[in-house]
Motif scaffolding. Structure first.
Motif, PDB file in Angstrom:
ATOM      1  N   MET A   1       2.101  11.751  -8.650  1.00  0.00           N
ATOM      2  CA  MET A   1       0.953  11.010  -8.131  1.00  0.00           C
ATOM      3  C   MET A   1      -0.122  11.943  -7.594  1.00  0.00           C
ATOM      4  N   SER A   2      -1.360  11.518  -7.740  1.00  0.00           N
ATOM      5  CA  SER A   2      -2.465  12.179  -7.060  1.00  0.00           C
ATOM      6  C   SER A   2      -2.561  11.668  -5.623  1.00  0.00           C
ATOM      7  N   ASP A   3      -3.415  12.300  -4.820  1.00  0.00           N
ATOM      8  CA  ASP A   3      -3.543  11.881  -3.426  1.00  0.00           C
ATOM      9  C   ASP A   3      -4.076  10.456  -3.307  1.00  0.00           C
ATOM     10  N   ALA A   4      -5.006  10.073  -4.189  1.00  0.00           N
ATOM     11  CA  ALA A   4      -5.548   8.716  -4.135  1.00  0.00           C
ATOM     12  C   ALA A   4      -4.475   7.684  -4.486  1.00  0.00           C
ATOM     13  N   ALA A   5      -3.722   7.934  -5.570  1.00  0.00           N
ATOM     14  CA  ALA A   5      -2.657   6.999  -5.946  1.00  0.00           C
ATOM     15  C   ALA A   5      -1.551   6.975  -4.907  1.00  0.00           C
ATOM     16  N   ARG A   6      -1.232   8.142  -4.330  1.00  0.00           N
ATOM     17  CA  ARG A   6      -0.192   8.189  -3.303  1.00  0.00           C
ATOM     18  C   ARG A   6      -0.611   7.436  -2.050  1.00  0.00           C
ATOM     19  N   ARG A   7      -1.873   7.545  -1.684  1.00  0.00           N
ATOM     20  CA  ARG A   7      -2.364   6.823  -0.501  1.00  0.00           C
ATOM     21  C   ARG A   7      -2.322   5.304  -0.734  1.00  0.00           C
ATOM     22  N   ALA A   8      -2.780   4.860  -1.923  1.00  0.00           N
ATOM     23  CA  ALA A   8      -2.739   3.433  -2.232  1.00  0.00           C
ATOM     24  C   ALA A   8      -1.305   2.912  -2.265  1.00  0.00           C
ATOM     25  N   TYR A   9      -0.382   3.712  -2.800  1.00  0.00           N
ATOM     26  CA  TYR A   9       1.017   3.284  -2.856  1.00  0.00           C
ATOM     27  C   TYR A   9       1.634   3.168  -1.462  1.00  0.00           C
ATOM     28  N   LEU A  10       1.366   4.137  -0.592  1.00  0.00           N
ATOM     29  CA  LEU A  10       1.933   4.080   0.756  1.00  0.00           C
ATOM     30  C   LEU A  10       1.337   2.926   1.557  1.00  0.00           C
ATOM     31  N   LYS A  11       0.076   2.635   1.344  1.00  0.00           N
ATOM     32  CA  LYS A  11      -0.506   1.468   2.009  1.00  0.00           C
ATOM     33  C   LYS A  11       0.178   0.185   1.558  1.00  0.00           C
ATOM     34  N   ARG A  12       0.436   0.104   0.261  1.00  0.00           N
ATOM     35  CA  ARG A  12       1.115  -1.088  -0.245  1.00  0.00           C
ATOM     36  C   ARG A  12       2.543  -1.183   0.277  1.00  0.00           C
ATOM     37  N   CYS A  13       3.217  -0.052   0.414  1.00  0.00           N
ATOM     38  CA  CYS A  13       4.577  -0.054   0.974  1.00  0.00           C
ATOM     39  C   CYS A  13       4.585  -0.546   2.419  1.00  0.00           C
ATOM     40  N   SER A  14       3.618  -0.079   3.202  1.00  0.00           N
ATOM     41  CA  SER A  14       3.563  -0.520   4.600  1.00  0.00           C
ATOM     42  C   SER A  14       3.171  -1.982   4.705  1.00  0.00           C
TER      43      SER A  14
END
Length: 618
Positions: free
Chosen positions: A345-358
């Motif tokens: 993952m890139s930083d943008a995709a990783r940030r969006a994924y972690l937001k969705r997880c939370s």
């Protein structure tokens, strides 16, 4: 002359599209509205018992063949066969099971009345076969959908004036091959397939590979992979036929193909790049998008195969997944592999994924309580992405802290399970046995030393050799979100431990000595947790005899014990160098006798202090 009144029992069960090849003339319309052209006299009188003969019936019907193989029923003693005597019927049906056309016993009046009723309105194909309430002995009735399926299948086979039948010898070979393969797979699932029967099936698959279509190739690959059959030539032979059909493959077939490569650990760059290129077209141009679950499984497969050779595909795939991140619920977020999050993952995709997880609280509300992947992901981010964690919103940080605290509290329930050798089946249940071993360790007293967790058969062999050598050890020791394979006691320095990491054959890519990317991530994280791993590799272990395996482990144990002893001596010498120097004693002549403590005057140190007396007391 046409003949299709009776179908042999050997041709039953060949499928809906396999129907009688002896059809009527090509080009007719197939409706009762054409009864005038067929010169059938609807007003002709005949005796009540007279029935339409088979030749007249076939002439009356049209070029649309009728699927009769699913509507079979053995003729009863009272069934009437058109144009045949009772003796002929008895000789024909003796010792065999035959199938009659459902309307073969209809009278000429019934057929002609149906034809006359259709002249004034829209065509009504085969209406008399749909309504037979007047004949209680009839068991099977064709519906309109059945007739339409049979008609479309027959027209597809009758192209350019030639009949293309499915009753070819090659088709029978393929059918028998898949029947045998499915049957044997259902028996041997649960362990790695071996033996002469699987070698015979493998040889058959190689011979039939050029005749298989893409769905059949995928099914054969999937069945062989499900039992982890070891034959590199077989997989390359089946994969060699895939480029012929790759342009017509849909997104689901591409997803299944890349997952089969990842499951079989086939890191073939040519095939991976080919699948990535065609999947990129599906993402950018067509509307043939993957469902959310297949999207996650495809991402995990590409990460397991380390597919980063096409930067354009990686960029568009991550952007596509970022756009569809809202489709992931808590269960799907927990299925994303930590390797994909950390390395792909890139930083943008990783940030969006972690937001969705939370937002979905991934790992806490699933049906199976899947916190294992999320716990490993939290450890990866905490150990390798410090600056990225500092840029996340506060609620994401609180979610990751909650995951860490819960994983430390739960312990055995949140640990990452070792990779299974084969899926569960009648011959073995690796995941179930491992779950039972984890429950035994969690429920035992102390540190859980009464239970052992084995990751593979090679792990059991190494543990048995250490037991034979008299080395005290434990299998499956908790260390963060991981299980250490073997932790042995240092017999010279009892305060030290020796950690063995068993790299089994299924931990390598097929045909190479390169460890899987998940295994390398595990080793890297265990090193960050200050664990010194001593590798026992499969290519070094299986070439040894049982006696040499004992010698190999004894040398490895002795070398580490000597290293621990040397390190202990060096640490003791360093501690001695850092100790403070002792106080130097004074010479004897400079020593003075100990004097009694008494107050001295400030003016005269030899005189005692004088206490002033107030004037009133003088």
């Amino acid at each position: 002359s046409p003949r299709c009144s009776v179908i042999s029992p050997a041709r039953a069960g060949d499928g809906v599209d396999q129907i009688t090849s002896q059809s009527r003339p090509v080009g007719a319309e197939g409706t009762f509205a054409e009864a005038d052209r067929m010169k059938i006299d609807a007003d002709a009188e005949e005796p009540a018992g007279d029935r339409l003969s088979m030749s007249q019936f076939l002439q009356f019907t049209t070029s649309d063949p009728v699927d009769v193989q699913q509507k079979t029923s053995p003729p009863s003693s009272g069934a009437r066969w058109p144009g045949r005597s009772a003796a002929d019927v008895a000789r024909t049906t003796q010792g065999t099971e035959e199938t009659m056309l459902p309307w073969a016993g209809e009278s000429r009046d019934a057929l002609c009345s149906a034809a006359a009723s259709s002249r004034g309105g829209s065509p009504m194909p085969f209406q008399l076969a749909l309504t037979s309430s007047s004949q209680p002995n009839r068991r099977n009735i064709y519906t309109k959908d059945d007739l339409e399926v049979a008609t479309s299948s027959a027209r597809a086979k009758c192209m350019n004036g030639e009949w293309k039948s499915d009753h070819a010898e090659g088709g029978l070979q393929k059918r028998d091959f898949f029947l045998d393969l499915r049957k044997q797979r259902s028996r041997d699932k649960g362990k790695q397939a071996k033996g002469p029967l699987w070698a015979h099936l493998s040889a058959q698959a190689k011979n039939l590979a050029s005749e298989l279509l893409l769905p059949e190739l995928l099914e054969a690959l999937k069945l062989f992979c499900s039992v982890r059959y070891e034959d590199y030539e077989l997989y390359m032979r089946l994969l060699g036929e895939v480029p012929h059909y790759i342009k017509t493959a849909n997104s689901d077939q591409l997803c299944e193909l890349i997952r089969i490569l990842a499951r079989r650990r086939l890191r073939e760059r040519n095939y991976v790049d080919m699948i990535a290129a065609h999947l990129l077209q599906k993402i950018r141009i067509t509307d043939d998008a993957l469902p959310a679950r297949h999207l996650v499984k495809t991402a995990n497969a590409f990460a397991a195969l380390e597919c980063r050779s096409q930067p354009k595909f990686v960029e568009h795939f991550l952007r596509h997944m970022e756009h569809r991140i809202d489709e992931l619920d808590g269960e799907l977020c927990a299925l994303v592999s930590p390797l994909f999050v950390a390395s792909y993952m890139s930083d943008a995709a990783r940030r969006a994924y972690l937001k969705r997880c939370s937002e979905t609280q991934a790992g806490f509300h699933g049906p199976d309580y899947e916190l294992r992947n999320v716990a490993v992901m939290e450890l990866v981010l905490r150990k390798e992405h410090h600056s990225f964690l500092a840029s996340l919103p506060s609620y994401v940080g609180r979610y990751l802290a909650k995951v860490r605290q819960h994983a430390e509290f739960d312990g055995w329930g949140s640990v990452a399970l070792p990779q299974a050798v084969a899926p569960d089946g009648p011959k073995g249940a690796h995941k179930s046995d491992m779950a039972l071993s984890l429950r035994q360790k969690a429920s035992s007293t102390g540190s859980g030393q009464s239970g052992d967790v084995f990751g593979s058969d090679m792990h059991r062999d190494v543990s048995a050799c250490l037991t034979h050598l008299g080395i005290e050890h434990e299998n499956g020791v908790l260390c963060g979100p991981f299980l250490l394979d073997i932790v042995a006691l240092d017999m010279v320095n009892p305060m030290r431990r020796i950690v063995y990491e068993v790299n089994s054959p299924h931990h390598y890519y097929e045909g190479t000595q390169t460890l899987l990317s998940e295994k390398r991530l595990r080793h890297r994280l265990l090193g960050r947790l200050r664990q010194n791993l001593h590798m026992v590799n499969a290519h070094d272990w299986y070439v040894l005899t049982p006696a040499n395996r004992m010698t190999f482990l004894l040398k490895l144990q002795q070398a580490q014990q000597d290293a621990n002893t040397l390190e202990a001596k060096q640490q003791a010498a360093a501690n001695t160098m850092r100790a403070p120097l002792p106080a130097l004693p004074l010479p004897p002549k400079m020593t003075k006798p100990v004097e009694v403590l008494k107050l001295k005057s400030i003016r005269d140190l030899t005189a005692p202090i004088r206490v002033p007396v107030p004037p009133s007391l003088r």
